[in-house]
Write a protein that holds these residues in place. Sequence first.
Motif, PDB file in Angstrom:
ATOM      1  N   GLU A 224      -3.279 -16.375   2.747  1.00  0.00           N
ATOM      2  CA  GLU A 224      -2.337 -15.471   3.615  1.00  0.00           C
ATOM      3  C   GLU A 224      -0.845 -15.439   1.813  1.00  0.00           C
ATOM      4  O   GLU A 224      -0.525 -16.208   1.276  1.00  0.00           O
ATOM      5  N   HIS A 225      -1.136 -14.549   2.059  1.00  0.00           N
ATOM      6  CA  HIS A 225       0.282 -13.678   0.907  1.00  0.00           C
ATOM      7  C   HIS A 225       1.266 -12.717   2.079  1.00  0.00           C
ATOM      8  O   HIS A 225       0.648 -11.642   2.333  1.00  0.00           O
ATOM      9  N   MET A 226       2.344 -13.040   2.024  1.00  0.00           N
ATOM     10  CA  MET A 226       3.605 -11.623   2.139  1.00  0.00           C
ATOM     11  C   MET A 226       4.442 -11.549   1.646  1.00  0.00           C
ATOM     12  O   MET A 226       4.172 -11.699   0.098  1.00  0.00           O
ATOM     13  N   TYR A 227       4.329 -10.074   1.623  1.00  0.00           N
ATOM     14  CA  TYR A 227       5.665  -9.237   0.602  1.00  0.00           C
ATOM     15  C   TYR A 227       6.781  -8.274   2.063  1.00  0.00           C
ATOM     16  O   TYR A 227       6.138  -8.388   2.795  1.00  0.00           O
ATOM     17  N   LEU A 228       7.968  -8.346   1.664  1.00  0.00           N
ATOM     18  CA  LEU A 228       8.473  -7.183   2.351  1.00  0.00           C
ATOM     19  C   LEU A 228       9.618  -6.353   2.513  1.00  0.00           C
ATOM     20  O   LEU A 228       9.260  -6.644   0.326  1.00  0.00           O
ATOM     21  N   LEU A 229       9.430  -5.406   2.804  1.00  0.00           N
ATOM     22  CA  LEU A 229       9.953  -4.035   2.470  1.00  0.00           C
ATOM     23  C   LEU A 229      11.065  -3.813   2.930  1.00  0.00           C
ATOM     24  O   LEU A 229      11.515  -4.047   3.808  1.00  0.00           O
ATOM     25  N   THR A 230      12.832  -3.680   2.277  1.00  0.00           N
ATOM     26  CA  THR A 230      13.860  -3.515   2.267  1.00  0.00           C
ATOM     27  C   THR A 230      13.991  -1.858   2.709  1.00  0.00           C
ATOM     28  O   THR A 230      13.270  -1.311   3.075  1.00  0.00           O
ATOM     29  N   GLU A 231      14.642  -1.725   3.722  1.00  0.00           N
ATOM     30  CA  GLU A 231      15.477  -0.992   4.242  1.00  0.00           C
ATOM     31  C   GLU A 231      15.512   0.294   2.674  1.00  0.00           C
ATOM     32  O   GLU A 231      15.976  -0.101   1.914  1.00  0.00           O
ATOM     33  N   PRO A 232      16.357   1.701   3.219  1.00  0.00           N
ATOM     34  CA  PRO A 232      16.547   2.277   1.471  1.00  0.00           C
ATOM     35  C   PRO A 232      17.248   1.776   1.691  1.00  0.00           C
ATOM     36  O   PRO A 232      18.784   1.054   2.118  1.00  0.00           O
ATOM     37  N   MET A 233      17.946   1.710   0.206  1.00  0.00           N
ATOM     38  CA  MET A 233      19.104   1.094  -0.224  1.00  0.00           C
ATOM     39  C   MET A 233      19.419   2.121  -1.021  1.00  0.00           C
ATOM     40  O   MET A 233      19.204   2.820  -2.056  1.00  0.00           O
ATOM     41  N   PRO A 234      21.185   2.132  -1.107  1.00  0.00           N
ATOM     42  CA  PRO A 234      21.771   3.732  -1.836  1.00  0.00           C
ATOM     43  C   PRO A 234      21.666   2.819  -3.476  1.00  0.00           C
ATOM     44  O   PRO A 234      22.268   3.980  -4.525  1.00  0.00           O
ATOM     45  N   GLU A 235      21.659   1.305  -3.832  1.00  0.00           N
ATOM     46  CA  GLU A 235      22.095   1.330  -4.971  1.00  0.00           C
ATOM     47  C   GLU A 235      20.753   2.226  -5.761  1.00  0.00           C
ATOM     48  O   GLU A 235      20.802   2.342  -7.092  1.00  0.00           O
ATOM     49  N   VAL A 236      19.199   1.845  -5.007  1.00  0.00           N
ATOM     50  CA  VAL A 236      18.675   2.389  -5.352  1.00  0.00           C
ATOM     51  C   VAL A 236      18.322   3.898  -5.477  1.00  0.00           C
ATOM     52  O   VAL A 236      17.684   4.321  -6.938  1.00  0.00           O
ATOM     53  N   ILE A 266      13.101  -1.143  -1.983  1.00  0.00           N
ATOM     54  CA  ILE A 266      12.942  -2.278  -1.972  1.00  0.00           C
ATOM     55  C   ILE A 266      11.460  -3.475  -1.810  1.00  0.00           C
ATOM     56  O   ILE A 266      11.069  -3.281  -0.876  1.00  0.00           O
ATOM     57  N   LEU A 267      10.411  -3.870  -2.937  1.00  0.00           N
ATOM     58  CA  LEU A 267       9.387  -4.354  -1.845  1.00  0.00           C
ATOM     59  C   LEU A 267       9.429  -5.509  -3.008  1.00  0.00           C
ATOM     60  O   LEU A 267       9.800  -5.879  -4.362  1.00  0.00           O
ATOM     61  N   LEU A 268       9.094  -6.806  -2.371  1.00  0.00           N
ATOM     62  CA  LEU A 268       9.648  -7.893  -2.480  1.00  0.00           C
ATOM     63  C   LEU A 268       8.350  -9.444  -2.799  1.00  0.00           C
ATOM     64  O   LEU A 268       8.428  -9.343  -0.536  1.00  0.00           O
ATOM     65  N   GLY A 269       6.959  -9.450  -3.098  1.00  0.00           N
ATOM     66  CA  GLY A 269       6.726 -10.394  -2.619  1.00  0.00           C
ATOM     67  C   GLY A 269       6.701 -11.859  -3.510  1.00  0.00           C
ATOM     68  O   GLY A 269       7.134 -11.984  -4.252  1.00  0.00           O
ATOM     69  N   ILE A 318      15.268  -6.380   5.605  1.00  0.00           N
ATOM     70  CA  ILE A 318      14.347  -5.597   6.091  1.00  0.00           C
ATOM     71  C   ILE A 318      14.057  -5.038   6.959  1.00  0.00           C
ATOM     72  O   ILE A 318      13.945  -5.354   8.198  1.00  0.00           O
ATOM     73  N   LYS A 319      12.226  -4.147   6.478  1.00  0.00           N
ATOM     74  CA  LYS A 319      12.344  -3.351   7.287  1.00  0.00           C
ATOM     75  C   LYS A 319      10.997  -3.832   7.519  1.00  0.00           C
ATOM     76  O   LYS A 319      10.834  -3.355   8.623  1.00  0.00           O
ATOM     77  N   GLN A 320      10.408  -4.238   7.077  1.00  0.00           N
ATOM     78  CA  GLN A 320       9.145  -4.907   7.485  1.00  0.00           C
ATOM     79  C   GLN A 320       8.630  -6.220   6.746  1.00  0.00           C
ATOM     80  O   GLN A 320       8.769  -6.302   5.392  1.00  0.00           O
ATOM     81  N   ILE A 321       7.509  -6.935   7.178  1.00  0.00           N
ATOM     82  CA  ILE A 321       7.340  -7.558   6.022  1.00  0.00           C
ATOM     83  C   ILE A 321       5.734  -7.711   6.357  1.00  0.00           C
ATOM     84  O   ILE A 321       5.589  -8.025   7.721  1.00  0.00           O
ATOM     85  N   ILE A 322       4.768  -7.735   5.916  1.00  0.00           N
ATOM     86  CA  ILE A 322       3.698  -7.671   5.474  1.00  0.00           C
ATOM     87  C   ILE A 322       2.936  -8.970   5.134  1.00  0.00           C
ATOM     88  O   ILE A 322       3.142  -9.555   4.310  1.00  0.00           O
TER      89      ILE A 322
END
Length: 856
Positions: A224-236, A266-269, A318-322
Motif C-alpha cells: 500500500e502506498h499513500m500520498y496526499l494532495l493539498t487544497e490550493p495554496m496561496p504560497e504556491v 502540493i502533493l506529498l507522498g 488536505i483535499k484528498q489522500i490516495i
Amino acid sequence: MKSHVKAVVIGGGVVGCSVLYHLAKAGWTDIMLIERSELTSGSSWHAAGGFHTLNGDPNVAKLQAYTVQLYKEIEEISGQSCSLHLTGGVMMADTPERMDFLRLAHAKGRYLGMDTELITPSEAKAMFPLMDETNFVGAMWDPVEGHLDPSGTTIAYSKAAKKLGAEIVLRNRVVDLTQQPDGTWNVVTEQGTVHAEHVVNCGGLWAREIGRMVGVELPVLAMEHMYLLTEPMPEVEEFNKSTGREMIGVLDFKGEIYTRQERNGILLGTYEKACKPWSPVNTPWDFGHELLPPDLDRIAPSLEIGFKHFPGIEKAGIKQIINGPFTFALDGNPLVGPVQGLTNFWCACAVMAGFSQGGGVGLALSNWMVHGDPGFDVWGMDVARFGEWAGLRYTNAKVRENYSRRFSIRFPNEELPAARPAQTTPLYDTMLANNAVMGDSWGLETPLWFAPKGKEPKDIVSFHRSNDFGPIGEEVRATRERVGVTEIANFAKYEVSGPGAEEFLNRLMTNRMPKTGRIVLTPMINEFGKLIGDFTIAKASEDRFMIWGSSAAQKYHMRWFEKHLPKDGSVRIHRFDQTLVGLSIAGPRSRDLLQKLVDVDISTKAFRFMDFREMAVGGAPCLVNRITYTGDLGYEIWMAPAYQRLVYKAIKDAGEEFGLVDFGMRALLSMRLEKNFPTWFRELRPIYGPFEGSMDRFIKLEKNDFIGREAAAKEQAEGPKLRRVSFIVDAADADVMGDEPIWAKVSKDYGSVEKPHGYGAPRFDTSGKEVRGSKAAEGASAVRGIVDGEWRVVGWVTSGGYAHYVQKSMAQGYVPAALAEDESAGLFEIEILGHRRPARINIEAPFDPSGEKMRT
Ligand SMILES: Cc1cc2nc3c(=O)[nH]c(=O)nc-3n(C[C@H](O)[C@H](O)[C@H](O)COP(=O)(O)OP(=O)(O)OC[C@H]3O[C@@H](n4cnc5c(N)ncnc54)[C@H](O)[C@@H]3O)c2cc1C
C-alpha cells in the motif's frame, strides 16, 4: 481477436504498453496486448506520476534517463500528450552521512552523463520555498526530474504501438497459459485461445498470479502506498506568479518523503516505516479502478517530520489522500527478461517506478526478444538475479524492509537483517560461535569477518574504514604468513557430463578445456563478444566436468547453458547449489596442513598448481582444487554438506600447530585485490569485451569456433576501446566502494567516456536568475561536470578497498585503452566521497607478481 500472433503481452498498464510499443518499433508488429479490463486498470492510473533518473545501479539509471527522453517521441507519434512537467528536483540531506551519499551519487553521475549538482539548502529553498532549510546540510539538484499524467502516458504508448500495427484487446482476462511441445504458448483468455510464440508477463499487481499459471513464484509483492494532495495554496500561486515557474520536486531522506507541486497545491507522498503489504498471498481478480482506505495514523510519523521540514505545507488543508497498491521486487528494481527453465516466457514486472523505468524496461526487453540480447547491462533488473530461496514469505519480509527504507542510505558494509537467516551451511552455528559477522550471499549466510574474542560481532556501518579494518588485517596477515581457512559454499557449482560435454563447453567458453585432472580459468562471452561469465573448470573424467562460478549468477548462467544445450541429450547439467559446500585453505603452510589430512602424496610435483583430484580429506570424500582466490599457495576442498563439519574440525585440529586462523569473505576480497584479480559483476560484466576486461590470456581464438569468437577476434584486431586497470590510491580514511569517477590530467583526448545529455530543467539561484551549464558550478562546493581545467573524467571504478598485506588502498576500474597503455599519459585521481585522491596505475600485482607462491 487474432488466433495466432508472434507475441502476447499480458497487461495494459504503463509497462505492458511500453513493451508493446518497443516490440512494434523493433519490427515485431504481429503482436497483441491483452488487458483484463480497461488500460491502466492496475497501479498505473493512480500513480503520482513522478519521474527521475537516479538509481543506485548506474545501469538502471541509464535506462531511466532513456525513459524520460522517450516521452517527447511517444507524444509525437501518438498525438497524445503525456502532460510532461520537467521541473527538476532536489534530494535533501540532513546529516553529513547523507551528504556523503549525495556526493557518491553525484560523482557517479559524471560518467553517466548526468547533470547533477551539489547545492546548498538555501539554493534548494529558492526553488521550493515551503521548506525550512535549517533542517538540512546540503542537497543535490537533478534537472532531469518532473512529473506527468500517468493515464495520458500509458495511452500515448498504446496509441503509438497501435500506429505501428500492434493489436490491443480490452476486457479480456488471460485465465491460463499452456506450453506446447515446440515451446510456443496457448494463451487461454475469456474470449478464446490465442496461440503465441512468446508470452510477456506485464501483469503488474497480478504478475505473481500470472507467474503461477506457469509454475513460477515470482519474488514480487504489492505494498500500500499513500500520498496526499493539498487544497490550493496561496504560497504556491504566489511563487508561480512571481517567478513564472513551477515549484520543483523534493525528496527528503529523513522523512522518507517526496513532495512537489500539483496544480495550485502540493502533493506529498511517504514511504512509511510501518508499511503494509497488500494482498500478500493472492491478488483478487475483481480489483480495478478503486482505491484503498487511507490510514493517516500509519503515515503520521513521516508527516510529522514532513511538516517540520516543510512548514509551508502543514498549514494547507488536505483535499484528498490516495492510497493505492503497487509492486516491488526484493531490492526495489524490476524483474525483466526470460524466466530460467521456461521457453519464450518473458517478464516485465515489479516495476515500482513505471514512469521512470517503463521506457527502459520496454527497450531492454524488446531488444532481448527480437535480437536475443537486451543491448544494455540489465543485471540490476534481470529476473534471474534471485534464487529459489526468494519464496513468498522471504519476499514479504524483504519487500517490507526495502519499502520502509526506500530512501535510506545503504552503507557499503551494511548487511540488512530481514528474512535472515534463509540458507545456512552445517557450519553456521560454529561460525557464530567463532564470533563471525555473517553476511547474506545470494540467500546464504556467509562469514564476512571474525570479531576478536570479547567484542560484539557487528559492523559499525560507515562510508569510511570501520571496526572490521583491524581484524581483517589480522586475518590477511595470518593467512599470508601462515595459513587460513574460509567457507566457500557461496560459489556456484555445476557438473556438466555426458559424451557431448567437452564439445559443449568448448563451444561456450573462450579457453581450451583442461586435460583430465587439470583446471582452467575461462571467461564466457555472448554472440556480441561481451563477457557473460567467468568460471573455473576442472575435468574430472573423460565426460565429466566440474564448474565453479559466481553464486549470484546461477540462474543467469543456467539460462544460458540451457539455451545452448544440444537437443540430442548428449549433455547433462546439474546445478549443485547448497548440495555441495566447500572450505578453502590458503597460505604458505596450507600444504603441510592438508598433507596431514590426506593419505596421498600432495607434494608440488604430485599435486601441481591447477590440479584437480578426488581424495578423502580427514576421512571425507572430497573434490580438491589446487587453486585459491587469495593468490597464495592454497586449496579449495568441496564436499557434501554432511561432511562439512568433519572436514572443518579436521582442518582446525591439524592447523593448530601451524597457527591456522579463520578468515572471512572480506579478507578473501582484500587478498584478491593485491593480486589484481577481477570479480564477476564488478570488473567483469556484459558491457565489456574480454580484451577490455584484460582477460587476454584466457581467450584462445585459434582453438575452435566458440560463441562470440568472431566478435572477440574483431575486438582484438581493432584493439579494445577500454581497459580494466588496477590502481594504487592515496586514500585517507575511506577506500573506494565502486562506481567512483576516475580523473586524469591529460594533454590529449583519449576518447570521451560519456557526454552529458543536456536534457533537463534549468536551475534558478536565490535571486531568481537562471543557472546553466558550467556556470552552475560557481560558488558550489564541488567541482561539477566531466572537465576541470586539464583534468577530465576518463573512467570509473568497479571495485576496490584496502589491500591489507601490501598495506595499500587499491581500486580496479575502466579507462580508455589508449590511456591505459600510454605510460606518459599523466596523472590520475579517484574521487572518493567528493575528494579527489591521487592514484597511479599498477600493472604488476603488488603481491607475488610472478605467481611463484601459488605455484610452489
Ligand atoms: C499511490 C501510488 C503512487 C505512485 N507514484 C508513482 C510515481 O510517482 N512515479 C512512478 O514512476 N510510479 C509511481 N507509482 C508506481 C506505478 O504506478 C507503477 O510503477 C506502474 O503502475 C506499474 O505499471 P505496470 O504496467 O507494471 O502494472 P499495472 O499498472 O498494475 O498494470 C497491469 C495491468 O495488467 C492487467 N492484467 C493483470 N493480469 C491480467 C490478466 N490475467 N489478463 C489480462 N490483463 C491482466 C491489469 O488489469 C493491469 O491493467 C505509484 C503507485 C501508487 C500506487
